[in-house]
Design a protein around this motif. Sequence first.
Motif, PDB file in Angstrom:
ATOM      1  N   CYS A 110      -7.655 -16.468   6.242  1.00 45.41           N
ATOM      2  CA  CYS A 110      -7.109 -15.996   4.965  1.00 45.41           C
ATOM      3  C   CYS A 110      -6.939 -14.478   5.010  1.00 45.41           C
ATOM      4  O   CYS A 110      -7.754 -13.766   5.607  1.00 45.41           O
ATOM      5  N   SER A 111      -5.893 -14.000   4.361  1.00 44.90           N
ATOM      6  CA  SER A 111      -5.646 -12.556   4.390  1.00 44.90           C
ATOM      7  C   SER A 111      -5.050 -12.091   3.071  1.00 44.90           C
ATOM      8  O   SER A 111      -4.544 -12.883   2.276  1.00 44.90           O
ATOM      9  N   ASP A 112      -5.133 -10.810   2.862  1.00 50.34           N
ATOM     10  CA  ASP A 112      -4.548 -10.161   1.693  1.00 50.34           C
ATOM     11  C   ASP A 112      -4.090  -8.784   2.133  1.00 50.34           C
ATOM     12  O   ASP A 112      -4.628  -8.210   3.086  1.00 50.34           O
ATOM     13  N   SER A 113      -3.091  -8.247   1.460  1.00 49.13           N
ATOM     14  CA  SER A 113      -2.563  -6.943   1.866  1.00 49.13           C
ATOM     15  C   SER A 113      -2.209  -6.103   0.650  1.00 49.13           C
ATOM     16  O   SER A 113      -1.996  -6.624  -0.451  1.00 49.13           O
ATOM     17  N   ARG A 114      -2.154  -4.797   0.878  1.00 49.21           N
ATOM     18  CA  ARG A 114      -1.759  -3.842  -0.150  1.00 49.21           C
ATOM     19  C   ARG A 114      -0.825  -2.810   0.472  1.00 49.21           C
ATOM     20  O   ARG A 114      -1.048  -2.361   1.599  1.00 49.21           O
ATOM     21  N   GLU A 115       0.203  -2.453  -0.281  1.00 49.30           N
ATOM     22  CA  GLU A 115       1.060  -1.337   0.149  1.00 49.30           C
ATOM     23  C   GLU A 115       0.528  -0.066  -0.473  1.00 49.30           C
ATOM     24  O   GLU A 115       0.269  -0.013  -1.680  1.00 49.30           O
ATOM     25  N   ILE A 116       0.337   0.937   0.349  1.00 48.21           N
ATOM     26  CA  ILE A 116      -0.267   2.198  -0.088  1.00 48.21           C
ATOM     27  C   ILE A 116       0.664   3.344   0.267  1.00 48.21           C
ATOM     28  O   ILE A 116       1.187   3.398   1.384  1.00 48.21           O
ATOM     29  N   GLU A 117       0.854   4.232  -0.670  1.00 42.98           N
ATOM     30  CA  GLU A 117       1.689   5.408  -0.400  1.00 42.98           C
ATOM     31  C   GLU A 117       0.811   6.650  -0.353  1.00 42.98           C
ATOM     32  O   GLU A 117       0.088   6.963  -1.308  1.00 42.98           O
ATOM     33  N   VAL A 118       0.874   7.331   0.761  1.00 38.06           N
ATOM     34  CA  VAL A 118       0.171   8.606   0.920  1.00 38.06           C
ATOM     35  C   VAL A 118       1.156   9.714   0.570  1.00 38.06           C
ATOM     36  O   VAL A 118       2.205   9.851   1.198  1.00 38.06           O
ATOM     37  N   GLU A 119       0.837  10.470  -0.442  1.00 31.40           N
ATOM     38  CA  GLU A 119       1.731  11.526  -0.891  1.00 31.40           C
ATOM     39  C   GLU A 119       1.607  12.762  -0.004  1.00 31.40           C
ATOM     40  O   GLU A 119       0.569  12.995   0.623  1.00 31.40           O
ATOM     41  N   GLU A 120       2.670  13.522   0.018  1.00 33.42           N
ATOM     42  CA  GLU A 120       2.650  14.772   0.779  1.00 33.42           C
ATOM     43  C   GLU A 120       2.028  15.874  -0.067  1.00 33.42           C
ATOM     44  O   GLU A 120       2.467  16.124  -1.193  1.00 33.42           O
ATOM     45  N   VAL A 121       1.021  16.499   0.455  1.00 30.39           N
ATOM     46  CA  VAL A 121       0.332  17.577  -0.262  1.00 30.39           C
ATOM     47  C   VAL A 121       0.577  18.889   0.480  1.00 30.39           C
ATOM     48  O   VAL A 121       0.233  19.023   1.658  1.00 30.39           O
ATOM     49  N   GLU A 122       1.179  19.841  -0.202  1.00 38.42           N
ATOM     50  CA  GLU A 122       1.440  21.142   0.402  1.00 38.42           C
ATOM     51  C   GLU A 122       0.130  21.917   0.588  1.00 38.42           C
ATOM     52  O   GLU A 122      -0.822  21.743  -0.178  1.00 38.42           O
ATOM     53  N   PRO A 123       0.058  22.767   1.593  1.00 43.17           N
ATOM     54  CA  PRO A 123      -1.161  23.560   1.802  1.00 43.17           C
ATOM     55  C   PRO A 123      -1.478  24.413   0.573  1.00 43.17           C
ATOM     56  O   PRO A 123      -0.583  24.912  -0.111  1.00 43.17           O
ATOM     57  N   LEU A 124      -2.752  24.566   0.303  1.00 40.31           N
ATOM     58  CA  LEU A 124      -3.198  25.377  -0.826  1.00 40.31           C
ATOM     59  C   LEU A 124      -2.951  26.855  -0.527  1.00 40.31           C
ATOM     60  O   LEU A 124      -3.306  27.344   0.550  1.00 40.31           O
ATOM     61  N   GLU A 125      -2.343  27.547  -1.483  1.00 43.19           N
ATOM     62  CA  GLU A 125      -2.048  28.967  -1.306  1.00 43.19           C
ATOM     63  C   GLU A 125      -2.557  29.763  -2.501  1.00 43.19           C
ATOM     64  O   GLU A 125      -2.656  29.251  -3.623  1.00 43.19           O
ATOM     65  N   ALA A 138      -4.709  35.932 -10.482  1.00 43.57           N
ATOM     66  CA  ALA A 138      -4.576  34.995  -9.360  1.00 43.57           C
ATOM     67  C   ALA A 138      -3.620  33.863  -9.731  1.00 43.57           C
ATOM     68  O   ALA A 138      -3.663  33.337 -10.841  1.00 43.57           O
ATOM     69  N   SER A 139      -2.770  33.493  -8.787  1.00 49.32           N
ATOM     70  CA  SER A 139      -1.878  32.341  -8.949  1.00 49.32           C
ATOM     71  C   SER A 139      -2.027  31.465  -7.719  1.00 49.32           C
ATOM     72  O   SER A 139      -2.135  31.963  -6.586  1.00 49.32           O
ATOM     73  N   SER A 140      -2.011  30.153  -7.937  1.00 47.06           N
ATOM     74  CA  SER A 140      -2.206  29.232  -6.823  1.00 47.06           C
ATOM     75  C   SER A 140      -1.088  28.205  -6.781  1.00 47.06           C
ATOM     76  O   SER A 140      -0.539  27.814  -7.820  1.00 47.06           O
ATOM     77  N   TYR A 141      -0.770  27.761  -5.573  1.00 46.11           N
ATOM     78  CA  TYR A 141       0.298  26.787  -5.348  1.00 46.11           C
ATOM     79  C   TYR A 141      -0.175  25.781  -4.296  1.00 46.11           C
ATOM     80  O   TYR A 141      -1.075  26.045  -3.503  1.00 46.11           O
ATOM     81  N   GLY A 142       0.474  24.634  -4.274  1.00 44.75           N
ATOM     82  CA  GLY A 142       0.118  23.616  -3.288  1.00 44.75           C
ATOM     83  C   GLY A 142      -1.206  22.965  -3.630  1.00 44.75           C
ATOM     84  O   GLY A 142      -1.730  23.086  -4.750  1.00 44.75           O
ATOM     85  N   GLY A 143      -1.791  22.281  -2.642  1.00 45.37           N
ATOM     86  CA  GLY A 143      -3.034  21.577  -2.906  1.00 45.37           C
ATOM     87  C   GLY A 143      -2.846  20.551  -4.004  1.00 45.37           C
ATOM     88  O   GLY A 143      -1.760  19.992  -4.199  1.00 45.37           O
ATOM     89  N   THR A 144      -3.903  20.308  -4.750  1.00 42.33           N
ATOM     90  CA  THR A 144      -3.869  19.350  -5.864  1.00 42.33           C
ATOM     91  C   THR A 144      -4.469  20.012  -7.095  1.00 42.33           C
ATOM     92  O   THR A 144      -5.634  20.399  -7.091  1.00 42.33           O
ATOM     93  N   SER A 145      -3.646  20.184  -8.125  1.00 38.20           N
ATOM     94  CA  SER A 145      -4.145  20.781  -9.361  1.00 38.20           C
ATOM     95  C   SER A 145      -5.071  19.788 -10.079  1.00 38.20           C
ATOM     96  O   SER A 145      -5.025  18.586  -9.791  1.00 38.20           O
TER      97      SER A 145
END
Length: 204
Positions: A110-125, A138-145
Amino acid sequence: ETKLNNGSFISGKTTFTDLEGGKTYRITVRGQNGCEKNINVSLQPAVNLNLSANVAYTCNEGATILATINNALENQITYTLNGVNPTSDGKYTNLLSGKYILRATHKNGCSDSREIEVEEVEPLELVIDTSTKNKLIASSYGGTSPYTFSLNGNDFNWDNTFTINVTKTYTITVRDANGCEVSSSVEGEYIAIFIPNFFTPNNN
């Protein structure tokens, strides 16, 4: 010809699908001479994998996909990602952005599956603006807010504007939602503000 339980005979049928696990089914085979033979088939209990997956983003080493399933089945599962890289722990690291198919297969097939999307994350600046008198912005860009900021190793907070009262080198660090950090040092110039000491004819 064959039939399943109390169903109708079907000529040439040898496969029965969509059966419920944990039950016993009776297959009846009837020959051309009308003779019948019953065969009892007991199926293994149904397996409920409850497959899910989490995506964690690292600071410099791509993303990580971690599968989770029914705890009682942990030692009975093999995982694959996009059909390759079989593993028993369901953990895949250093992944680039894109879509992935995570599949968990139980030892009974028996099996099960999932589709997963890995998002593109820009480098933290981190960018520091020193153009405002006696302030570092200070101002920051990229990474994850969201982002939090620290001055000279002090506690992180949401405020990205720092007031200075001494000319020296200051270090600001930004931290994003994934715990990634980037620091930058600047020379902060303190400019004293003088208020003239004089009197008007009305002494005001």
